[in-house]
Design a protein around this motif. Structure first.
Motif, PDB file in Angstrom:
ATOM      1  N   TYR A   1      11.410   4.875   2.831  1.00  0.00           N
ATOM      2  CA  TYR A   1      11.973   5.765   3.846  1.00  0.00           C
ATOM      3  C   TYR A   1      11.780   7.220   3.455  1.00  0.00           C
ATOM      4  O   TYR A   1      11.537   8.065   4.234  1.00  0.00           O
ATOM      5  N   PHE A   2      11.965   7.659   2.242  1.00  0.00           N
ATOM      6  CA  PHE A   2      11.752   8.944   1.986  1.00  0.00           C
ATOM      7  C   PHE A   2      10.590   9.487   1.902  1.00  0.00           C
ATOM      8  O   PHE A   2      10.062  10.573   2.148  1.00  0.00           O
ATOM      9  N   ALA A   3       9.703   8.596   1.721  1.00  0.00           N
ATOM     10  CA  ALA A   3       8.212   8.969   1.903  1.00  0.00           C
ATOM     11  C   ALA A   3       7.790   9.269   3.019  1.00  0.00           C
ATOM     12  O   ALA A   3       7.065  10.115   3.393  1.00  0.00           O
ATOM     13  N   ALA A   4       8.462   8.552   4.098  1.00  0.00           N
ATOM     14  CA  ALA A   4       8.073   8.596   5.556  1.00  0.00           C
ATOM     15  C   ALA A   4       8.716  10.055   5.873  1.00  0.00           C
ATOM     16  O   ALA A   4       8.143  10.683   6.927  1.00  0.00           O
ATOM     17  N   LEU A   5       9.600  10.633   5.258  1.00  0.00           N
ATOM     18  CA  LEU A   5      10.457  12.011   5.511  1.00  0.00           C
ATOM     19  C   LEU A   5       9.578  12.969   4.928  1.00  0.00           C
ATOM     20  O   LEU A   5       9.560  13.922   5.085  1.00  0.00           O
ATOM     21  N   GLY A   6       8.284  12.737   4.096  1.00  0.00           N
ATOM     22  CA  GLY A   6       7.487  13.673   3.489  1.00  0.00           C
ATOM     23  C   GLY A   6       7.590  13.941   2.065  1.00  0.00           C
ATOM     24  O   GLY A   6       7.256  15.001   1.366  1.00  0.00           O
ATOM     25  N   PHE A   7       8.586  13.016   1.293  1.00  0.00           N
ATOM     26  CA  PHE A   7       8.702  13.239  -0.082  1.00  0.00           C
ATOM     27  C   PHE A   7       7.810  12.525  -0.774  1.00  0.00           C
ATOM     28  O   PHE A   7       7.399  11.177  -0.405  1.00  0.00           O
ATOM     29  N   ARG A   8       7.406  12.978  -2.101  1.00  0.00           N
ATOM     30  CA  ARG A   8       6.825  12.014  -3.204  1.00  0.00           C
ATOM     31  C   ARG A   8       7.951  11.348  -3.822  1.00  0.00           C
ATOM     32  O   ARG A   8       8.954  11.971  -4.280  1.00  0.00           O
TER      33      ARG A   8
ATOM     34  N   LEU B   1       5.735   4.608  -7.694  1.00  0.00           N
ATOM     35  CA  LEU B   1       5.255   6.165  -6.882  1.00  0.00           C
ATOM     36  C   LEU B   1       4.879   5.836  -5.482  1.00  0.00           C
ATOM     37  O   LEU B   1       3.934   4.937  -5.469  1.00  0.00           O
ATOM     38  N   ALA B   2       5.437   6.271  -4.682  1.00  0.00           N
ATOM     39  CA  ALA B   2       5.268   6.410  -3.410  1.00  0.00           C
ATOM     40  C   ALA B   2       4.934   7.847  -2.867  1.00  0.00           C
ATOM     41  O   ALA B   2       5.597   8.756  -3.249  1.00  0.00           O
ATOM     42  N   GLU B   3       3.651   7.904  -2.431  1.00  0.00           N
ATOM     43  CA  GLU B   3       3.248   9.232  -2.032  1.00  0.00           C
ATOM     44  C   GLU B   3       3.635   9.551  -0.603  1.00  0.00           C
ATOM     45  O   GLU B   3       3.990   8.705   0.353  1.00  0.00           O
ATOM     46  N   PRO B   4       3.968  11.007  -0.135  1.00  0.00           N
ATOM     47  CA  PRO B   4       4.558  11.217   1.103  1.00  0.00           C
ATOM     48  C   PRO B   4       3.531  10.902   2.251  1.00  0.00           C
ATOM     49  O   PRO B   4       2.500  10.975   2.174  1.00  0.00           O
ATOM     50  N   GLN B   5       4.101  10.452   3.334  1.00  0.00           N
ATOM     51  CA  GLN B   5       3.474  10.300   4.561  1.00  0.00           C
ATOM     52  C   GLN B   5       3.504  11.120   5.746  1.00  0.00           C
ATOM     53  O   GLN B   5       4.738  11.452   5.815  1.00  0.00           O
ATOM     54  N   GLY B   6       2.512  11.242   6.270  1.00  0.00           N
ATOM     55  CA  GLY B   6       2.602  12.037   7.661  1.00  0.00           C
ATOM     56  C   GLY B   6       2.601  13.630   7.523  1.00  0.00           C
ATOM     57  O   GLY B   6       3.064  14.084   8.353  1.00  0.00           O
ATOM     58  N   VAL B   7       2.507  14.121   6.200  1.00  0.00           N
ATOM     59  CA  VAL B   7       2.395  15.543   6.112  1.00  0.00           C
ATOM     60  C   VAL B   7       1.341  15.950   5.040  1.00  0.00           C
ATOM     61  O   VAL B   7       0.907  15.217   4.233  1.00  0.00           O
ATOM     62  N   ASP B   8       1.064  17.161   5.281  1.00  0.00           N
ATOM     63  CA  ASP B   8      -0.161  17.595   4.297  1.00  0.00           C
ATOM     64  C   ASP B   8       0.382  18.020   3.092  1.00  0.00           C
ATOM     65  O   ASP B   8      -0.362  17.974   2.136  1.00  0.00           O
ATOM     66  N   VAL B   9       1.473  18.565   2.830  1.00  0.00           N
ATOM     67  CA  VAL B   9       2.177  19.044   1.827  1.00  0.00           C
ATOM     68  C   VAL B   9       3.459  18.432   1.519  1.00  0.00           C
ATOM     69  O   VAL B   9       4.362  18.314   2.616  1.00  0.00           O
ATOM     70  N   ALA B  10       3.780  17.802   0.349  1.00  0.00           N
ATOM     71  CA  ALA B  10       5.065  17.314   0.350  1.00  0.00           C
ATOM     72  C   ALA B  10       6.381  18.132   0.513  1.00  0.00           C
ATOM     73  O   ALA B  10       6.182  19.110  -0.039  1.00  0.00           O
TER      74      ALA B  10
ATOM     75  N   PRO C   1       0.879  -1.216   0.093  1.00  0.00           N
ATOM     76  CA  PRO C   1       0.116   0.074  -0.111  1.00  0.00           C
ATOM     77  C   PRO C   1       0.927   1.198   0.076  1.00  0.00           C
ATOM     78  O   PRO C   1       0.259   2.292  -0.267  1.00  0.00           O
ATOM     79  N   ARG C   2       2.061   1.013   0.094  1.00  0.00           N
ATOM     80  CA  ARG C   2       3.081   2.488   0.456  1.00  0.00           C
ATOM     81  C   ARG C   2       3.492   2.802  -1.089  1.00  0.00           C
ATOM     82  O   ARG C   2       4.146   3.939  -1.150  1.00  0.00           O
TER      83      ARG C   2
END
Length: 343
Positions: free
Chosen positions: A63-70, A31-40, A13-14
């Motif tokens: 890992y990078f998605a968890a940092l808020g990156f797409r 494609l991994a969408e950012p996690q835990g942020v409203d804006v990437a 799912p990530r």
């Protein structure tokens, strides 16, 4: 940050499997969408090498998605589920750095990313350095694992000249380009043994299937044990991906030296990479030796360096160290912690 499990190659799912038409060719990408942020925080593109595919970044993408990156990881031309046009009749330039750079730029455009962070490994490392030259306004930051930056040259230096001179460990490239390997490695079992051997596995008496100087040692293929770097499920996925189009497309990358040189003649006066850059050396890489990276700083005024105690497969062997090195660099560059989005 605590270690994050790698992506499942079949269903996770990530990340999602996507396709795009890029300059007339069908590409597959993850494609991994950012996690835990409203804006990437921004968009990171990750470019693989050989013998790898987009799933080679399975430890880095979440890992990078968890940092808020797409996070975007395409299969390069000839790899995975991306098209693998045969050469001939198609032009070998389809497998060159210029084409790959233009296709990355087109995918970024389609995804609405006006600025991207670009990372690569192996051939992907070579691609990202060139993409930084071809598309400097698109790339805000660039990093490579294992592959050092080598500037464009005004004079063609062939692979044969490199092997006979300063880089005998590039002899395998001549073998992969010859056509023999793709004709002999055709079944899924052949591909499984080849990949296992290149992914650091050996036979019961230490027999190896890959020699940097000679190439593929066919006589040892039946002896190779399963690699420990991939799970059975991951290896099954890799074998299926390589079996879909065979090895011809991925080996075309070893036939592009003259084509790349011709494409890059217009870069002869643009050898400097000006944006913040990071090079991560794998200290036990037997092909991309630490000595090859000694002069990079001359062409990269904002170069940072890191190193990991790993073989060529540092993305998997030392995933956490690689991830944290990139994260620390991005923090020092002021990328992380900013509310400004580059999407």
């Amino acid at each position: 940050m605590a270690p994050i499990p790698p992506l499942d190659p079949i269903s996770d799912p990530r990340a999602s499997h996507k396709t795009a038409d890029l300059n007339g060719r069908k590409y597959h990408y993850l494609l991994a969408e950012p996690q835990g942020v409203d804006v990437a925080v921004g968009t990171i593109f990750l470019i693989h090498g050989w013998p790898d595919i987009s799933m080679g970044w399975r430890y880095q993408m979440p890992y990078f998605a968890a940092l808020g990156f797409r996070v975007v990881a395409p299969d390069l031309m000839g790899f995975g589920s991306t098209e693998a046009p045969p050469v001939p009749p198609n032009s070998i330039h389809l497998y060159g750095f210029k084409q790959a750079s233009d296709d990355i730029a087109e995918l970024a455009r389609q995804l609405g990313a006006k600025s991207i962070i670009l990372g690569g490994h192996d051939w992907g490392g070579m691609v990202v350095w060139r993409c930084a030259l071809w598309h400097p306004t698109l790339i805000s930051h660039v990093f490579s694992v294992c592959s050092p930056y080598v500037p464009p040259t005004e004079t063609l230096v062939t692979t044969e000249q490199l092997v006979k001179g300063p880089m005998p460990q590039f002899g395998y490239q001549l073998h992969l380009a010859s056509g023999e390997v793709e004709k002999r490695i055709t079944s899924k079992n052949d591909i499984r043994q080849l990949l296992s051997g290149i992914y650091n596995s050996a036979g019961p008496n230490g027999e190896r299937v890959f020699s940097p100087q000679k190439g593929i040692l066919f006589e040892n293929l039946p002896l190779i044990r399963p690699t420990r770097l991939l799970s059975t499920k991951e290896m099954d996925y890799y074998v299926d991906q390589y079996a879909t189009n065979g090895l011809h497309g991925s080996f075309n990358w070893y036939r592009t030296r003259e084509a790349n040189w011709k494409d890059e003649l217009e870069l002869a006066n643009r050898k400097t990479i000006d944006m913040p850059s990071l090079f991560i050396q794998a200290n036990r890489d037997t092909v991309l030796l630490p000595s090859m990276a000694a002069g990079m700083g001359k062409f990269m005024p904002q170069l940072s360096r890191g190193e990991v105690d790993a073989t060529h497969w540092a993305l998997w062997e030392t995933a956490q160290e690689v991830n944290e090195t990139v994260k620390d660099w991005l923090q020092k560059c002021g990328v992380l912690g900013s509310s400004k989005s580059s999407l």
